[in-house]
Structures are given as C-alpha cells and as structure tokens.
Design an enzyme around this catalytic site. Structure first.
Site, PDB file in Angstrom:
ATOM      1  N   GLY A 385       0.744  -1.352  -0.032  1.00 39.53           N
ATOM      2  CA  GLY A 385       0.360   0.152  -0.176  1.00 39.53           C
ATOM      3  C   GLY A 385       0.849   1.200   0.038  1.00 39.53           C
ATOM      4  O   GLY A 385       0.063   2.832  -0.448  1.00 39.53           O
ATOM      5  N   CYS A 386       2.163   1.090   0.578  1.00 38.35           N
ATOM      6  CA  CYS A 386       3.507   2.632   0.940  1.00 38.35           C
ATOM      7  C   CYS A 386       3.246   3.255  -0.878  1.00 38.35           C
ATOM      8  O   CYS A 386       3.753   3.695  -0.671  1.00 38.35           O
ATOM      9  CB  CYS A 386       3.684   2.054   1.548  1.00 38.35           C
ATOM     10  SG  CYS A 386       3.203   2.444   3.532  1.00 38.35           S
ATOM     11  N   VAL A 387       3.934   1.739  -1.729  1.00 38.48           N
ATOM     12  CA  VAL A 387       4.234   1.829  -2.852  1.00 38.48           C
ATOM     13  C   VAL A 387       3.413   2.899  -3.583  1.00 38.48           C
ATOM     14  O   VAL A 387       3.778   4.096  -4.055  1.00 38.48           O
ATOM     15  CB  VAL A 387       4.314   0.333  -3.834  1.00 38.48           C
ATOM     16  CG1 VAL A 387       4.854   1.031  -4.854  1.00 38.48           C
ATOM     17  CG2 VAL A 387       5.851  -0.229  -3.243  1.00 38.48           C
TER      18      VAL A 387
END
Length: 421
Positions: A385-387
């Site tokens: 998700g942080c990507v």
C-alpha cells in the site's frame, strides 16, 4: 446470493478480478491476474462493521480473505475499482446478505479486531508521546523479530528510504548511497562526533564510523534493534568508534556534536512536540554543526494529518503523525537552524518498498513461521500500500539540511552544494 457474488457486487461485475469462495462459488473475471479468495462468511462481518475499508484489511490479516497475485498490482486494481467503502456500499450489501441465512448469521456477529491491531492506537493526540507511551508504540512495530527484518530489509538492515544512484542500482547499493549522501550533506570527516537519533539497527552509525572515521552514537527505543546493532558493531570491529544505546533521544546527556542525523524518527515525534524536538537537537550541536532530517511527509497541511481509523495507525505505526515539508522546515527554522537544502525522494521510497515487498515474497514461508501468518500479512499489505502512496503522491519523503550558525552568522557551508546527487 453466493459469497463470491457479494464481493463482486462491491467491486462491480466488470472488475478485472476473479472472486472465489470456500462454498465453491465464483464470480468476476475468470482467469484474471488478481484473484480474491473468500475463506469465511465472517469476512462480510468485518466488511460491514468496520469503518471505511478497514474491514477488508481485517479480513485479509485474519486470513478470511486471501489475495492471489502480486500484492502491489492487486492493491492498485482494488483501489481503482473499489475506492473507499462507503456507508451506502455497506447498506446495499447488508440488504443482500440478510436474505441468506448463513450470511445473515455471520454479519450479525461483531468480531473482535485481529490481535495484530494495536489496542492503544486510538488515544487522543494530547495523551500521546510520553516516554513510556512512545516506547510502547516503537516496540509494537520494531520489536517484531530481527530475523524477520533481516529477510525483509536485506543485509543493510536499513528501514528507511534508500536513494538510488542509477536506474539499475540494487537495494543494497541504494541504501549505501543513502547513508553516504547523508554523510556528505553533514560534511563528515575523521575525528568528528555524530549523534544519530532513532538509529534503528545502526546503519548510519556504522557507515559514519567505517567510511568516515567518525565517532558515532546512535539511540533507539527498540531493545531488539539496540542489541542487534551492538553485536553488528562488535562483529565489524567498529566498537572503538560506534555505539548504539537503548535510550530515548531525550535522555542523551552528551552535547557538542559536530553533526546530528535524524533518519525516520520525526514521524514518531508528534506535531505538538516538533518545536521541543528540534530545539533539543539544536542544543546538541556545536556552532557550525549540521543536522539532517530525513522524514516521511504529506504533500500539504490542508487535510487532517492522520486517519484515526486507518490501517497504518492501527496496525503499523500507532501514534505516527505526518506533516508537510513546509511545516517541518518552519519548525526547524524556528528552533534556530538555518535551512540550507531540501529535497523530495518519494519515488526512491516507492522503489525501496518494492524491494522490501520482493524480499518478503521470496521468504514468505519462512516469514510466516517466524512471526506468524497475521503479522506477515500486515507487512505484506502495508508495504504494498505504501508503494501506491509514494507513487501517487499521497505521501512524500523529504531530507532537510539545517546548520547551527556561528555567533557572527557564519554557516561554514560551501557556496554551492558539494555532496553530489
């Protein structure tokens, strides 16, 4: 309605996702690259009784739903077709499932959150960031397993954004380059003293000692990090120059450091504590010394800084708070630092996280055996998700360089940056 059809109804019949369920039902696009496997009817209970999209995350962490396919691609697809799960979506699903006796029984039961969810993550901001509470929040995330982190982070054990010098650079090359970039921005030279706050497993401390002959002190609130770092320092023959202590940065008594680095700590400090944080670091420097602050930021200060009900706050970084780069710079400036340079490395963090995701996937079975299926799932979905977050500019990563001027205003800075890219 079959269980697979419930999720198809949420995503839309044309979604490029295949839905399968334990009851043998199938829906969506057969043979799609992304497949969502619903393993329990109680997944619908999490979906309906949790705020926003948190229910999907809870169902995934518990194993009630599984995702087959690349997690980054899966989240990208799910974001495009689902967006935020709204109360209207939930009401529509509820009307449907109440007609099915099995699903009706499942959705009327409220489930406890998974054990991986931090029980203290929803405390009002004015109660956060005491020394005791900060230690608890840091331990929740970092005292997972040093072995697990070795598999995910790789040999550098650097759990912060790398800086890629070339398109084809490896993760290890990029982490070395990041530490060296910080060292060059701080103008480290043999005989200097460096304070690295929030030092993690000691990567910056060991780099400064090994590559620059600097006497470096690192502090971390994670006992496991400190133990690992001290052993690594001894194993590499750096004990005469490098040291890592299990210590709150506020308890560092030494002063007169030539340089201070803060790499990935400011996110844990809290907005209301930033003035005292930067003032403390300013006080630890000699005049003419430099401080490099490396922190995740948000693109602006217009929206609320954190989602109380969000996955990151509940599962990953309890009490974490992100501010805009301008706000960070202002608070550094107000503490006395003259700001000399700032840059945004958000694309580099997307690449860094992609490397960590790849490492986790390659050691998935080992990771599950080491920390448990639920914790491994938290990491898989959080990093993927942080990507998306960094690629789509929901979040950024800024390095900000400040200097403590001499009494006559001298900065001892070069006329132009001399640290390269």
């Amino acid at each position: 309605m079959t269980l697979a059809r419930v999720f198809e109804q949420l995503a839309g019949a044309a979604a490029p996702v295949e839905f399968t369920a334990y009851d043998g039902s199938r829906a969506g696009s057969p043979g799609a690259d992304i497949r969502v496997d619903v393993r329990s009817p109680y997944a619908v209970s999490y979906l309906l009784h949790s705020p926003g999209a948190l229910g999907l995350a809870r169902a995934y962490v518990t194993g009630m739903i599984d995702i087959d396919g690349d997690m980054i691609a899966a989240l990208t697809t799910m974001q495009q077709i689902l967006g935020e799960v709204t109360p209207r979506d939930k009401a529509r699903i509820l009307r449907t499932v109440m007609r099915d006796p099995l699903l009706r029984g499942a959705v009327t039961r409220r489930l406890d959150p998974p054990p991986q969810e931090a029980p203290f993550s929803r405390i009002p901001s004015w109660l956060r960031h005491s020394k005791k509470r900060d230690a608890k929040a840091i331990s929740h995330h970092y005292d997972v397993s040093n072995t697990f982190y070795e598999w995910v982070l790789g040999p550098s054990m650097a759990y912060t954004c790398a800086c890629y010098p070339r398109e084809d650079a490896t993760l290890e090359e990029a982490q070395f380059h990041k530490h060296d970039l910080v060292a060059r921005k701080l103008a480290l030279r043999p005989g200097m003293r460096l304070l690295d706050v929030g030092c993690g497993w000691g990567g910056m401390v060991m780099h400064a000692a090994r590559e620059y002959g600097v006497k470096a002190l690192g502090v971390t609130l994670s006992k496991q990090q400190a133990e690992w770092a001290q052993k690594a320092i001894a194993d590499r023959g750096l004990s005469d120059l490098a040291e890592v202590r299990h210590l709150d940065y506020r308890d560092v008594t030494e002063s007169g450091f030539d340089a201070v680095s803060s790499i990935g700590l400011t996110e844990h400090i809290g907005k209301q504590n930033l003035p005292s944080y930067f003032s403390f670091l300013y006080g630890k420097l000699r005049t003419g010394g430099r401080m490099l602050n490396h922190t995740i930021t948000r693109p602006d200060n217009l929206a609320p800084p954190r989602k109380e009900n969000g996955f990151i706050n509940r599962y990953v970084f309890p009490d974490g708070e992100l501010e805009g780069p301008g706000f960070i710079q202002m608070k550094m400036n107000d503490a006395g630092f003259e700001i000399r340079h700032q840059e945004n490395l958000r694309e580099h963090y997307a690449r860094t996280l992609t490397g960590w995701c790849r490492n986790l996937d390659e050691r998935w079975d080992d990771a599950v055996a080491e920390v448990g299926d639920g914790t491994a799932r938290v990491w898989r979905v959080y990093m993927a998700g942080c990507v998306l977050g960094f690629n789509q500019n929901w979040i950024q990563l800024h390095q900000t360089l400040g200097v403590k001027l001499d009494a006559d205003g001298s900065s001892h800075m070069p006329l132009r940056p001399d640290w390269g890219s």
